[in-house]
Design a protein around this motif. Sequence first.
Motif, mmCIF file in Angstrom:
data_model
loop_
_atom_site.group_PDB
_atom_site.id
_atom_site.type_symbol
_atom_site.label_atom_id
_atom_site.label_comp_id
_atom_site.label_asym_id
_atom_site.label_seq_id
_atom_site.Cartn_x
_atom_site.Cartn_y
_atom_site.Cartn_z
ATOM 1 N N TYR A 431 30.605 42.299 -14.807
ATOM 2 C CA TYR A 431 30.940 42.658 -16.197
ATOM 3 C C TYR A 431 31.094 41.391 -17.048
ATOM 4 O O TYR A 431 30.549 41.299 -18.146
ATOM 5 N N PHE A 432 31.830 40.429 -16.534
ATOM 6 C CA PHE A 432 31.968 39.148 -17.237
ATOM 7 C C PHE A 432 30.593 38.502 -17.433
ATOM 8 O O PHE A 432 30.261 38.018 -18.516
ATOM 9 N N ALA A 433 29.799 38.481 -16.346
ATOM 10 C CA ALA A 433 28.486 37.819 -16.394
ATOM 11 C C ALA A 433 27.621 38.475 -17.457
ATOM 12 O O ALA A 433 26.914 37.809 -18.213
ATOM 13 N N GLN A 434 27.718 39.816 -17.545
ATOM 14 C CA GLN A 434 26.883 40.526 -18.502
ATOM 15 C C GLN A 434 27.276 40.179 -19.935
ATOM 16 O O GLN A 434 26.542 40.375 -20.870
ATOM 17 N N ARG A 435 28.439 39.609 -20.104
ATOM 18 C CA ARG A 435 28.820 39.176 -21.451
ATOM 19 C C ARG A 435 28.632 37.667 -21.596
ATOM 20 O O ARG A 435 29.134 37.049 -22.527
ATOM 21 N N GLY A 436 27.923 37.079 -20.629
ATOM 22 C CA GLY A 436 27.571 35.661 -20.748
ATOM 23 C C GLY A 436 28.578 34.705 -20.119
ATOM 24 O O GLY A 436 28.451 33.495 -20.252
ATOM 25 N N ILE A 437 29.590 35.253 -19.437
ATOM 26 C CA ILE A 437 30.648 34.398 -18.889
ATOM 27 C C ILE A 437 30.352 34.103 -17.417
ATOM 28 O O ILE A 437 30.173 35.027 -16.623
ATOM 29 N N SER A 438 30.297 32.823 -17.065
ATOM 30 C CA SER A 438 29.927 32.419 -15.711
ATOM 31 C C SER A 438 31.002 32.864 -14.725
ATOM 32 O O SER A 438 32.163 33.048 -15.096
ATOM 33 N N PRO A 439 30.638 33.042 -13.442
ATOM 34 C CA PRO A 439 31.613 33.480 -12.444
ATOM 35 C C PRO A 439 32.832 32.561 -12.370
ATOM 36 O O PRO A 439 33.955 33.033 -12.223
#
Lengths: 479, 301
Positions: A431-439
Amino acid sequence: MSASVQTLVSQPYKYGFTTDIEADAIPRGLSEDVVRMISAKKNEPAFMLEFRLKAYRKWLTMKEPAWPNVKYPPIDYQNIVYYSAPKTQPKKLGSLDEVDPTMLETFEKLGIPLSEQKRLANVAVDAIFDSVSIATTYKEKLAESGVIFCSISEALQEHPDLVEKYLGTVIPIGDNYFAALNSAVFSDGSFVYIPKDTKCPMDLSTYFRINNGDSGQFERTLIVAESGSSVTYLEGCTAPMYDSNQLHAAIVELVAMDDASINYSTVQNWYAGDENGKGGIYNFVTKRGLCAGRNSKISWTQVETGSAITWKYPSCVLVGDNSVGEFYSVALTNNMQQADTGTKMVHVGKNTRSTIISKGISAANSKNSYRGLVKIGPKAIGARNYSQCDSMLIGDTSSANTFPYIQVQNSTAQVEHEASTSKIGEDQLFYFAQRGISPEDAVSMIISGFCRDVFNKLPMEFAAEADKLLALKLENTVG
Amino acid sequence: MALTPAPLPRGEGSRKNQSKTQNFIAQEHGGRCPPYERTMINENSEIILSVRDLRATVDGTEILKGLNLEVRAGEIHAIMGLNGSGKSTFSKVLAGHPDYEVTAGEIQFKGQDLLELDPHDRATAGIFLAFQYPLEIPGVSNRDFLRVAFNAHRKARDEDEIDVFDFDDLIEEKLDVVKMDASFLDRSVNEGFSGGEKKRNEILQMALLEPALSILDETDSGLDIDALKTVAGGVNQLANADNAVVLITHYQRLLDYIIPDFVHVMADGRIITTGGKDLAKQLESRGYEWVLEEFRAGVTA
């Protein structure tokens, strides 16, 4: 991706270097002679030797505790060096100029500058290297307000009456196996005395460093806050990386008189061992505060990230009426680390209050247990406790446990306990990644959100550091 | 009938019919249809997404079995189909969910090989997935989450990150799109949100991040009619000549509010037929069986 969940937690330990310095160490092993030798080396008053010998004899009759939820091979107490001091160290330092430059460099590297020009603004530091205190900064400035801040060895020389009056009053020599061991062989530590109605003008800090691969570290800290006084104390710890395990068995005793308050914060970053569980510190520590006076307050805040094994329960004994005990803790375990940590709140006086906020984070194959006791005595009329224990799991192979013990001996008490367990799953990270936020950023955001209640209690500069430290520790766990 | 529907048929979705459909819908809903002034479909507009012969598996089971799709700037596509036809899998594969493995085919996104990018790089490149079940993230405030996401996008474009104050001004503006109250910003991401609030929060994120391609996975599921209108209104407001929207839905209902240019029917891991808005209506009244039969007839013929 669960293999990649692991990659984010494993960041090389950056304090793992060794300082090459000649040490004055006594031979391995423990006996009455060794205890006498330590006392003699430190030129201690007679009462201190008596204290040590009594503790040693008590220790011989005791057994290592088997109840914690941790596993380790038996410790060979005869294979430990109980005293190790840098050789070049003069007995007593006139000024920092006499400190071995290698040592100053070591602390510099750790981000703890001791030299006059680079001192931490408004934090006085006592730096302890293996068994001895290297330097205490801002001593004179503190003395102007009557505050005593020095190594416990120095206090035994300069203020023996104060030490004798309070040492062992909160944690008796036979309190537990490791406390008895510490009482017999402790080498150094910090001593703080805040006089009546004095607000300590700056934060005090001790920085512990174990350097010698074979030595145990047994330090002893004693803080006394007289009526109406207050102090904030910070403790930091690191150690080099060795394949073997080092034993750290410390004692911290706090005493708060009427209306006094002590805030004690720890950021513990001992070496935790490698990802296969080789090496690392065994951190078997007894910390306890006594709220002796009315309206006194003792607050423990701890961020535990290192150590192969942590066994530690900073506690408060609330004797004074209306006294307050607090425990705020973040314990993070990764790889093969094991932590059994929590607190004890013992309510003795009337209207005593305690708060426990514990956050456990476990990643990889680690084991993280919260163990806490809330005890309300028969005379603790109107006592209240609130406990909250939250656990967070990262990945599928770590474990979290909560062992709350509640003993209530009078009906006017109010005790609340809340617990939760959550998990950083791949779906959350996606979910974070899909908003552009790296793991990496995602884990760090989730963790600091999870720990916010505790970090808010840390002094400003340490809160930022703790945040960074956790992010670093968890790097490559996920991703 | 060709197995693969590319090139896409035009006509149903052309601008001429568009206005007719528009009037029809406006009448049906008492003129309360959301503002819908989309720019014309331009056959020469930029290709945003091009999917060729895509095959993908999850846990070793093949779900996508040769999917083809082309989406251009300014277009709205609806993908319909029965449960298990592979609709949601397709959306997750586009976004790069790690559980799905692409075994064959290619995905070009604005001329770039999408399969080479990590999920977070796909997001900053302009792919947005509105989740069917948005996740709850306790302890992380919506405001922080949105700001970090927004700044990640800016960083990817080599722009400076914006500070807390400028961000607050910006996000207040965007709240209007989904008629959300500012108090939502200070709650943890999706924690304790109702179904409708979660979906609105997804559209808020879409409004903020201004993606080139938005994929809405069952955004209408679990919404009451008012929430549906709000969400659809938000999407319509955000759709423009430079971006594209792919709606994944079971029901025709959402398409009353967001008018698609193309309706695709998915079955057994691929798109078996493509039509215009009317196809959705037909599916609503006749079900899916006839499409499947026609498809099977086409295959065996």
